[in-house]
Design an enzyme around this catalytic site. Structure first.
Site, PDB file in Angstrom:
ATOM      1  N   ASP A 198      -6.287  -3.590   1.305  1.00  0.00           N
ATOM      2  CA  ASP A 198      -5.071  -3.499   0.487  1.00  0.00           C
ATOM      3  C   ASP A 198      -4.370  -4.844   0.337  1.00  0.00           C
ATOM      4  OD1 ASP A 198      -4.710  -1.931   3.217  1.00  0.00           O
ATOM      5  OD2 ASP A 198      -2.767  -2.846   2.858  1.00  0.00           O
TER       6      ASP A 198
ATOM      7  N   GLU B 286      -4.181  -4.125  19.302  1.00  0.00           N
ATOM      8  CA  GLU B 286      -3.222  -4.298  18.193  1.00  0.00           C
ATOM      9  C   GLU B 286      -2.253  -3.122  18.097  1.00  0.00           C
ATOM     10  OE1 GLU B 286      -5.259  -4.708  14.481  1.00  0.00           O
ATOM     11  OE2 GLU B 286      -3.450  -4.294  13.323  1.00  0.00           O
TER      12      GLU B 286
ATOM     13  N   ARG C 282       0.308 -10.816  13.443  1.00  0.00           N
ATOM     14  CA  ARG C 282      -0.549 -10.056  12.533  1.00  0.00           C
ATOM     15  C   ARG C 282      -0.101 -10.071  11.074  1.00  0.00           C
ATOM     16  NH1 ARG C 282      -4.775  -8.529  11.592  1.00  0.00           N
ATOM     17  NH2 ARG C 282      -4.658  -6.288  11.384  1.00  0.00           N
TER      18      ARG C 282
ATOM     19  N   HIS D  30      -2.594   1.406  16.208  1.00  0.00           N
ATOM     20  CA  HIS D  30      -1.811   1.907  15.063  1.00  0.00           C
ATOM     21  C   HIS D  30      -0.436   2.467  15.439  1.00  0.00           C
ATOM     22  CE1 HIS D  30      -4.677   1.115  11.963  1.00  0.00           C
ATOM     23  NE2 HIS D  30      -5.617   1.849  12.512  1.00  0.00           N
TER      24      HIS D  30
ATOM     25  N   TRP E 144       2.606   6.500  13.292  1.00  0.00           N
ATOM     26  CA  TRP E 144       1.364   6.109  12.584  1.00  0.00           C
ATOM     27  C   TRP E 144       1.027   4.727  13.070  1.00  0.00           C
ATOM     28  CZ3 TRP E 144      -1.673   2.939  10.249  1.00  0.00           C
ATOM     29  CH2 TRP E 144      -2.491   3.338   9.184  1.00  0.00           C
TER      30      TRP E 144
ATOM     31  N   ASP F 253      -7.326  -1.332  17.441  1.00  0.00           N
ATOM     32  CA  ASP F 253      -6.015  -1.110  16.810  1.00  0.00           C
ATOM     33  C   ASP F 253      -5.498   0.265  17.237  1.00  0.00           C
ATOM     34  OD1 ASP F 253      -3.820  -0.949  15.141  1.00  0.00           O
ATOM     35  OD2 ASP F 253      -4.898  -1.585  13.331  1.00  0.00           O
TER      36      ASP F 253
ATOM     37  N   ARG G 149     -13.850  -5.261  15.244  1.00  0.00           N
ATOM     38  CA  ARG G 149     -12.883  -4.255  15.675  1.00  0.00           C
ATOM     39  C   ARG G 149     -13.613  -2.925  15.820  1.00  0.00           C
ATOM     40  NH1 ARG G 149      -7.707  -1.762  12.258  1.00  0.00           N
ATOM     41  NH2 ARG G 149      -9.198  -0.185  11.647  1.00  0.00           N
TER      42      ARG G 149
ATOM     43  N   GLU H 219      -8.663 -11.232   9.866  1.00  0.00           N
ATOM     44  CA  GLU H 219      -9.254  -9.926   9.533  1.00  0.00           C
ATOM     45  C   GLU H 219      -9.872 -10.018   8.138  1.00  0.00           C
ATOM     46  OE1 GLU H 219      -6.371  -6.785   9.159  1.00  0.00           O
ATOM     47  OE2 GLU H 219      -7.858  -5.227   9.490  1.00  0.00           O
TER      48      GLU H 219
ATOM     49  N   GLU I  60       1.703  -6.431  11.528  1.00  0.00           N
ATOM     50  CA  GLU I  60       1.269  -6.221  10.135  1.00  0.00           C
ATOM     51  C   GLU I  60       2.343  -5.543   9.291  1.00  0.00           C
ATOM     52  OE1 GLU I  60      -2.314  -3.836  10.815  1.00  0.00           O
ATOM     53  OE2 GLU I  60      -1.291  -2.111   9.974  1.00  0.00           O
TER      54      GLU I  60
ATOM     55  N   TYR J  22      -7.427   8.102  11.140  1.00  0.00           N
ATOM     56  CA  TYR J  22      -7.379   6.961  10.233  1.00  0.00           C
ATOM     57  C   TYR J  22      -8.218   5.812  10.790  1.00  0.00           C
ATOM     58  CZ  TYR J  22      -5.702   3.100   7.496  1.00  0.00           C
ATOM     59  OH  TYR J  22      -5.651   2.020   6.676  1.00  0.00           O
TER      60      TYR J  22
ATOM     61  N   ASN K 207       0.813  -1.216   0.000  1.00  0.00           N
ATOM     62  CA  ASN K 207       0.000   0.000   0.000  1.00  0.00           C
ATOM     63  C   ASN K 207       0.857   1.282   0.000  1.00  0.00           C
ATOM     64  OD1 ASN K 207      -2.280   1.571   0.168  1.00  0.00           O
ATOM     65  ND2 ASN K 207      -2.793   1.002   2.280  1.00  0.00           N
TER      66      ASN K 207
ATOM     67  N   HIS L 257     -14.448  -4.258  10.548  1.00  0.00           N
ATOM     68  CA  HIS L 257     -14.049  -2.961  11.117  1.00  0.00           C
ATOM     69  C   HIS L 257     -15.256  -2.073  11.383  1.00  0.00           C
ATOM     70  CE1 HIS L 257      -9.681  -2.716   9.427  1.00  0.00           C
ATOM     71  NE2 HIS L 257      -9.954  -3.914   9.895  1.00  0.00           N
TER      72      HIS L 257
HETATM   73  O1  KDG Z   1      -1.854  -0.534   4.444  1.00  0.00           O
HETATM   74  C1  KDG Z   1      -2.025  -0.329   5.789  1.00  0.00           C
HETATM   75  C2  KDG Z   1      -3.407  -0.681   6.221  1.00  0.00           C
HETATM   76  O2  KDG Z   1      -3.783  -1.867   5.663  1.00  0.00           O
HETATM   77  C3  KDG Z   1      -3.474  -0.810   7.688  1.00  0.00           C
HETATM   78  O3  KDG Z   1      -3.316   0.428   8.247  1.00  0.00           O
HETATM   79  C4  KDG Z   1      -4.747  -1.394   8.156  1.00  0.00           C
HETATM   80  O4  KDG Z   1      -3.993  -1.314  10.431  1.00  0.00           O
HETATM   81  C5  KDG Z   1      -4.661  -1.852   9.583  1.00  0.00           C
HETATM   82  C6  KDG Z   1      -5.406  -3.050   9.916  1.00  0.00           C
HETATM   83  O5  KDG Z   1      -5.254  -3.499  11.047  1.00  0.00           O
HETATM   84  O6  KDG Z   1      -6.104  -3.558   9.053  1.00  0.00           O
HETATM   85 MG    MG Z   2      -3.613  -2.711  12.050  1.00  0.00          MG
END
Ligand code: KDG
Ligand code: MG
Length: 412
Positions: free
Chosen positions: A326, A246, A293, A222, A412, A220, A147, A349, A272, A159, A37, A122
């Site tokens: 993504d 997460e 993840r 992030h 982020w 999450d 989530r 997920e 992730e 976000y 992404n 989500h």
């Molecule tokens: O490309 C990044 C996103 O897929 C991500 O931010 C999504 O954090 C995410 C999640 O847990 O799906």
């Molecule tokens: Mg995530």
């Protein structure tokens, strides 16, 4: 089964996807997801310039050997671009092997360990009422695990909180098909950790009161917290019995999780943005997380992620594979085959792709009663319609980023 054609296909039906398509001398076609992404074209170049020439003439049955050859012969190891490129080759080879033997990939991985995969979606909203609507909409769509992401008073946009337009466009399930912003620059969002830490527990209290104790709830963070802030959040969420918290801290500092663990029993999920077993070495060995993840797409494919998950299984750590939009339908199918076969599956997920994406990628998975199953088609069970893909050229798009009130760029 000799590879005699390798093409890198970029398409942007609802968002950008990169797919590697291998054709063998006996006419079989295998596909793999290489979508990274916001950095899609870096993987396209890596594949087209440096990997495709190495694949032509190789025996497509030699999955492990091809993986080792691509990883070790490059000299430069690891990293998201390299590992997404290797993942695409690996997925395409598993797809080909399944097709050549007439079996779905999960059968090649040891067969099914369960009847289906519990999946989470989500839910999000700026207010508690919006979040309730969103949770209800997910339950109506069959989701059994959810989530919850919330707006924070005083912050304009965060976000992961879907807009009203997206809510309508997605027929009641509040998530973006395109959380990456199209355009030449990433969108700027604002952030304030103290407001967030005060607000989130009140939201989970409200959601638990409204929806009861049974529904698995996830959240999450992030990567935005320091270790002590993450410890505090985990502790304040304990009464609401989260399935997981997460990315509570930036994941590259594995040691940070020790401090978080000392203070909270809220289960932790990380990984992730990891791409090899080495990123997990300490946090698995010291049992600092509960869920892995990683996506198949970003962790070197089925071959490598299976090794990570087998290592994790020695410590009762389970899978929670990344599955936002993504990850292309090909990457999602690979996750489903792997998740169905391993013993230590935890949760998957699952964000539904848009209708245009579903026309480009014809899929055979099923979604019933909150459970996914990859289906019984030989290989991964996904076919790429090249003509349909050609209708949607690449569009520049980036994830947003954060600044604090004083202008400092934040995690982020
Ligand atoms: O490309 C990044 C996103 O897929 C991500 O931010 C999504 O954090 C995410 C999640 O847990 O799906
Ligand atoms: Mg995530």
């Amino acid at each position: 089964m000799i590879i005699d054609r390798a093409e890198v296909i970029v398409t942007s039906p609802d968002r950008n996807f990169v797919t590697l398509r291998l054709t063998t001398d006996d006419g079989l076609v295998g596909i793999g997801d290489a979508t990274l992404n916001g950095r899609e074209l870096a993987v396209v170049a890596y594949l087209a310039e440096h990997v495709v020439p190495l694949l032509l003439g190789r025996d497509a049955h030699r999955i492990e050997d091809t993986w080792q050859f691509l990883y070790r012969s490059a000299y430069w190891r690891r990293g998201p671009v390299t590992m997404a490129a290797i993942a695409a080759v690996d997925m395409a080879l598993w797809d080909l092997k399944g097709k050549s033997l007439g079996v779905p990939v999960y059968q090649l991985l040891g067969g099914a360990s369960r009847t289906g995969l519990l999946a989470y979606g989500h839910a999000s909203g700026k207010t508690t009422e919006e979040i309730f609507d969103s949770v209800r909409a997910h339950q109506e769509q069959g989701y059994r695990a959810i989530r919850v992401q919330t707006g924070v008073p005083g912050l304009k946009s965060i976000y992961g909180i879907a807009s009203n337009a997206t809510f309508e466009a997605n027929k009641g399930v509040r998530y973006d098909h395109e959380p990456a912003q199209r355009g030449a620059l990433p969108a700027q969002e604002d952030w304030d950790t103290r407001s967030y830490l005060r607000h989130v527990p009140t939201v989970f209290e409200a959601v638990r009161n409204e929806f009861g104790p049974e529904v698995p709830l996830l959240h999450d963070a992030h990567h935005r917290l320091t270790p002590i802030q993450a410890a505090s959040l985990g502790k304040s969420l304990e009464p609401y019995d989260l399935f997981w918290l997460e990315d509570c801290t930036p994941a590259e500092n594995q040691e940070a999780l020790r401090l978080v663990r000392q203070h909270t029993t809220t289960p932790l999920a990380i990984g992730e943005i990891f791409n090899t077993v080495w990123d997990y070495q300490q946090i698995i060995r010291e049992q600092l997380i509960d869920y892995v993840r990683s996506a198949v797409t970003h962790t070197g494919g089925i071959t490598h992620l299976k090794k990570v998950l087998d290592y994790a299984s020695q410590y009762q750590i389970k899978s929670g594979m990344h599955g936002p939009t993504d990850i292309s339908p090909v990457g999602m199918a690979a996750a489903m085959h792997l998740g169905l076969s391993i013993h230590n599956f935890g949760i998957q997920e699952y964000m539904k792709h848009g209708e245009k994406t579903d026309r480009v990628f014809q899929q055979s998975f099923t979604w019933e009663d909150g459970m996914l199953h990859p289906g019984e088609k030989p290989g991964l069970g996904v076919e790429l319609d090249v003509d349909e893909a050609g209708k949607y050229p690449y569009q520049q798009a980036y994830l947003p980023y954060n600044r604090l009130h004083d202008g400092t760029v934040h995690d982020w």
